[in-house]
Each structure stands twice: as structure tokens, then as C-alpha cells.
Scaffold this motif. Structure first.
Motif, PDB file in Angstrom:
ATOM      1  N   GLY A 125      23.740  15.371 -15.711  1.00 36.94           N
ATOM      2  CA  GLY A 125      23.399  16.657 -15.111  1.00 36.94           C
ATOM      3  C   GLY A 125      22.943  16.521 -13.672  1.00 36.94           C
ATOM      4  N   VAL A 126      22.335  15.405 -13.358  1.00 37.20           N
ATOM      5  CA  VAL A 126      21.791  15.193 -12.020  1.00 37.20           C
ATOM      6  C   VAL A 126      22.904  15.051 -10.995  1.00 37.20           C
ATOM      7  N   THR A 127      23.966  14.338 -11.334  1.00 36.68           N
ATOM      8  CA  THR A 127      25.041  14.138 -10.359  1.00 36.68           C
ATOM      9  C   THR A 127      25.674  15.460  -9.974  1.00 36.68           C
ATOM     10  N   GLY A 128      25.815  16.389 -10.921  1.00 31.58           N
ATOM     11  CA  GLY A 128      26.345  17.712 -10.598  1.00 31.58           C
ATOM     12  C   GLY A 128      25.399  18.467  -9.682  1.00 31.58           C
ATOM     13  N   ALA A 129      24.091  18.392  -9.950  1.00 30.65           N
ATOM     14  CA  ALA A 129      23.099  19.065  -9.105  1.00 30.65           C
ATOM     15  C   ALA A 129      23.102  18.483  -7.700  1.00 30.65           C
ATOM     16  N   LEU A 130      23.235  17.161  -7.596  1.00 33.09           N
ATOM     17  CA  LEU A 130      23.288  16.529  -6.271  1.00 33.09           C
ATOM     18  C   LEU A 130      24.542  16.946  -5.519  1.00 33.09           C
ATOM     19  N   ALA A 131      25.664  17.038  -6.227  1.00 36.23           N
ATOM     20  CA  ALA A 131      26.907  17.460  -5.581  1.00 36.23           C
ATOM     21  C   ALA A 131      26.777  18.890  -5.063  1.00 36.23           C
ATOM     22  N   ARG A 132      26.175  19.781  -5.853  1.00 38.08           N
ATOM     23  CA  ARG A 132      25.979  21.164  -5.408  1.00 38.08           C
ATOM     24  C   ARG A 132      25.035  21.222  -4.210  1.00 38.08           C
ATOM     25  N   ARG A 133      23.954  20.398  -4.226  1.00 40.80           N
ATOM     26  CA  ARG A 133      23.014  20.369  -3.114  1.00 40.80           C
ATOM     27  C   ARG A 133      23.701  19.867  -1.839  1.00 40.80           C
ATOM     28  N   SER A 134      24.530  18.821  -1.957  1.00 40.80           N
ATOM     29  CA  SER A 134      25.247  18.287  -0.800  1.00 40.80           C
ATOM     30  C   SER A 134      26.225  19.304  -0.247  1.00 40.80           C
ATOM     31  N   LYS A 135      26.930  20.022  -1.136  1.00 38.87           N
ATOM     32  CA  LYS A 135      27.888  21.031  -0.693  1.00 38.87           C
ATOM     33  C   LYS A 135      27.169  22.160   0.032  1.00 38.87           C
ATOM     34  N   ALA A 136      26.021  22.596  -0.508  1.00 34.86           N
ATOM     35  CA  ALA A 136      25.252  23.663   0.134  1.00 34.86           C
ATOM     36  C   ALA A 136      24.741  23.219   1.501  1.00 34.86           C
ATOM     37  N   ALA A 137      24.301  21.970   1.603  1.00 34.95           N
ATOM     38  CA  ALA A 137      23.814  21.448   2.889  1.00 34.95           C
ATOM     39  C   ALA A 137      24.952  21.383   3.900  1.00 34.95           C
ATOM     40  N   ALA A 138      26.142  21.000   3.447  1.00 36.54           N
ATOM     41  CA  ALA A 138      27.287  20.919   4.348  1.00 36.54           C
ATOM     42  C   ALA A 138      27.688  22.307   4.835  1.00 36.54           C
ATOM     43  N   GLU A 139      27.580  23.326   3.977  1.00 40.93           N
ATOM     44  CA  GLU A 139      27.924  24.684   4.387  1.00 40.93           C
ATOM     45  C   GLU A 139      26.912  25.246   5.371  1.00 40.93           C
ATOM     46  N   ASP A 140      25.644  24.859   5.244  1.00 43.42           N
ATOM     47  CA  ASP A 140      24.600  25.353   6.136  1.00 43.42           C
ATOM     48  C   ASP A 140      24.583  24.636   7.478  1.00 43.42           C
ATOM     49  N   ALA A 141      25.195  23.452   7.543  1.00 43.64           N
ATOM     50  CA  ALA A 141      25.168  22.662   8.777  1.00 43.64           C
ATOM     51  C   ALA A 141      26.031  23.343   9.834  1.00 43.64           C
ATOM     52  N   PRO A 142      25.625  23.247  11.110  1.00 37.16           N
ATOM     53  CA  PRO A 142      26.446  23.843  12.180  1.00 37.16           C
ATOM     54  C   PRO A 142      27.783  23.106  12.288  1.00 37.16           C
ATOM     55  N   ASP A 144      12.064  12.714  -5.609  1.00 33.31           N
ATOM     56  CA  ASP A 144      12.320  14.097  -5.203  1.00 33.31           C
ATOM     57  C   ASP A 144      13.780  14.298  -4.843  1.00 33.31           C
ATOM     58  N   ALA A 145      14.406  13.261  -4.284  1.00 33.90           N
ATOM     59  CA  ALA A 145      15.824  13.350  -3.915  1.00 33.90           C
ATOM     60  C   ALA A 145      16.730  13.252  -5.136  1.00 33.90           C
ATOM     61  N   LEU A 146      16.255  12.624  -6.202  1.00 35.28           N
ATOM     62  CA  LEU A 146      17.041  12.468  -7.429  1.00 35.28           C
ATOM     63  C   LEU A 146      16.267  13.047  -8.614  1.00 35.28           C
ATOM     64  N   PRO A 147      16.350  14.358  -8.834  1.00 35.35           N
ATOM     65  CA  PRO A 147      15.590  14.939  -9.933  1.00 35.35           C
ATOM     66  C   PRO A 147      16.037  14.368 -11.274  1.00 35.35           C
ATOM     67  N   ALA A 171       0.821  -1.212   0.000  1.00 35.29           N
ATOM     68  CA  ALA A 171       0.000   0.000   0.000  1.00 35.29           C
ATOM     69  C   ALA A 171       0.856   1.264   0.000  1.00 35.29           C
ATOM     70  N   LEU A 172       2.117   1.159   0.454  1.00 36.96           N
ATOM     71  CA  LEU A 172       2.984   2.336   0.510  1.00 36.96           C
ATOM     72  C   LEU A 172       3.838   2.521  -0.738  1.00 36.96           C
ATOM     73  N   LEU A 173       3.844   1.550  -1.653  1.00 39.91           N
ATOM     74  CA  LEU A 173       4.677   1.650  -2.857  1.00 39.91           C
ATOM     75  C   LEU A 173       4.398   2.900  -3.679  1.00 39.91           C
ATOM     76  N   PRO A 174       3.141   3.301  -3.862  1.00 37.75           N
ATOM     77  CA  PRO A 174       2.903   4.526  -4.651  1.00 37.75           C
ATOM     78  C   PRO A 174       3.512   5.777  -4.013  1.00 37.75           C
ATOM     79  N   TYR A 175       3.779   5.751  -2.700  1.00 36.51           N
ATOM     80  CA  TYR A 175       4.342   6.912  -2.019  1.00 36.51           C
ATOM     81  C   TYR A 175       5.869   6.854  -1.933  1.00 36.51           C
ATOM     82  N   MET A 176       6.437   5.649  -1.978  1.00 34.72           N
ATOM     83  CA  MET A 176       7.882   5.497  -1.831  1.00 34.72           C
ATOM     84  C   MET A 176       8.642   6.045  -3.034  1.00 34.72           C
ATOM     85  N   ALA A 177       8.212   5.699  -4.230  1.00 32.61           N
ATOM     86  CA  ALA A 177       8.928   6.127  -5.432  1.00 32.61           C
ATOM     87  C   ALA A 177       8.958   7.645  -5.573  1.00 32.61           C
TER      88      ALA A 177
END
Length: 184
Positions: free
Chosen positions: A161-178, A72-75, A61-67
Motif C-alpha cells: 500500500g505504501v508504494t502506491g501512496a508514494l507514487a501518488r505523492r510523487s505524481k502530485a508533487a510533479a504536477e505542482d512543480a513549475p 515520515d517520508a515512508l508511511p 546523538a542525531l540517530l533518534p531524529y534521523m529515523a
């Protein structure tokens, strides 16, 4: 000190909440309600443990929500899963989310990855706090398509293109982290 004068004409120094044990009845009812809720929670937890110890719980029942959550994490990446189940693998390992027949398709429609099964072990402490935190990931029979670009770099096919976007997102998250203690 102000006194309370009931309609009968008698003066009393106590407000009506305390008269005739009204406060004690109210407190007793509240405590009974709390005890009933606690007992219901214990029973529900016991039923969940019993059901998980009996065998994996299918999550069809949760399969339609998992994908979509993973997409969203991998545009630019579409995920398809044939089946999923929640299983208890004993006290050392805890809860596991098991996935069967996973396939990933890139933005160009080509197959990017496939797997027979994957197991995601979940942190019990994080689940108690309402968070999903994996502690281990096991993948069986991974089929991953790669491509070499003109500059000689190797990328997952369909996700250039996605791997570059993910790398930029990870770098931004690391900079925002305390900062960790001891870091400047």
C-alpha cells in the motif's frame, strides 16, 4: 533650515548624534562587531574542516531524529540504524553521510530491507544554502524482501500500500512543480 540649540545657548546646525564624534564611535563599534563575528565564523569553519579531515565525526546523538524523519517520508515503514557519521572524502567528493546497520520493518512487522552500510554524498552548494541535497548514494550488502502479488506484479514486501501512496505523492508533487523552460 531648522537649527539645534543645545542647553548652553550655542546654536548648532548639526543634531546631537554628530556632536563630539558620537556617530563615528557608534559606526566604529558596529564595524568592530561585524569583523569579530566574521573572524569567529572563519575560526569555526576552520575547526570544522580540521575535525572532518582528522576522521569521521560520529552522529550518535542525531540517530533518534534521523529515523523519524525518514519514517515520515515512508508511511508504514519503520527504520532502525545502528550508527551514522559525517565524513570528508576530499575535494572531488565532499561531505558524506555514512550509515551502518540499517534495517527496515514494514507495517506487518516483517523485515523489508537491511543493509550493512550506505553512503550518501551531499552537495556542498546546497549545504551552503541550508539545504540537504544528495548527489550520490552507495549501498553495500542490500538485503531486500520482495513479494509477488496475485496479479503478477512484484512489490517490496510489507510496502504494497505504501508504494502506491508514494507514487501518488510523487505524481502530485510533479504536477505542482513549475514547468521547465521550453515545456508547455
Amino acid at each position: 533650515m531648522a537649527t539645534y540649540a543645545p542647553a548652553t545657548g550655542c546654536a548648532s546646525s548639526r543634531p546631537p548624534l554628530y556632536d563630539d564624534g558620537m556617530f563615528h564611535r557608534f559606526a566604529h563599534a558596529v564595524l568592530e562587531g561585524i569583523v569579530v563575528l566574521a573572524m569567529a565564523l572563519v575560526v569555526l569553519c576552520g575547526l570544522a574542516v580540521w575535525r572532518l579531515s582528522d576522521g569521521p565525526v560520529p552522529l550518535a546523538a542525531l540517530l533518534p531524529y534521523m529515523a523519524p524523519a525518514l519514517e515520515d517520508a515512508l508511511p508504514g515503514f519503520q527504520l532502525r540504524v545502528d550508527g551514522a557519521e559525517l565524513a570528508w572524502s576530499g575535494w572531488p567528493n565532499g561531505l558524506e553521510l555514512r550509515v551502518r546497520g540499517g534495517r527496515g520493518v514494514g507495517a506487518d512487522g516483517g523485515k523489508v530491507a537491511g543493509l550493512d552500510s550506505a553512503t550518501l554524498r551531499l552537495s556542498r552548494g546546497a549545504l551552503l544554502r541550508g539545504r540537504i541535497a544528495p548527489t550520490a548514494l552507495g549501498i553495500e550488502a542490500l538485503d531486500l524482501a520482495t513479494e509477488r502479488l496475485q496479479d503478477g506484479s512484484l512489490h517490496i514486501a510489507g510496502l504494497v500500500g505504501v508504494t502506491g501512496a508514494l507514487a501518488r505523492r510523487s505524481k502530485a508533487a510533479a504536477e505542482d512543480a513549475p514547468a521547465e523552460p521550453g515545456e508547455h
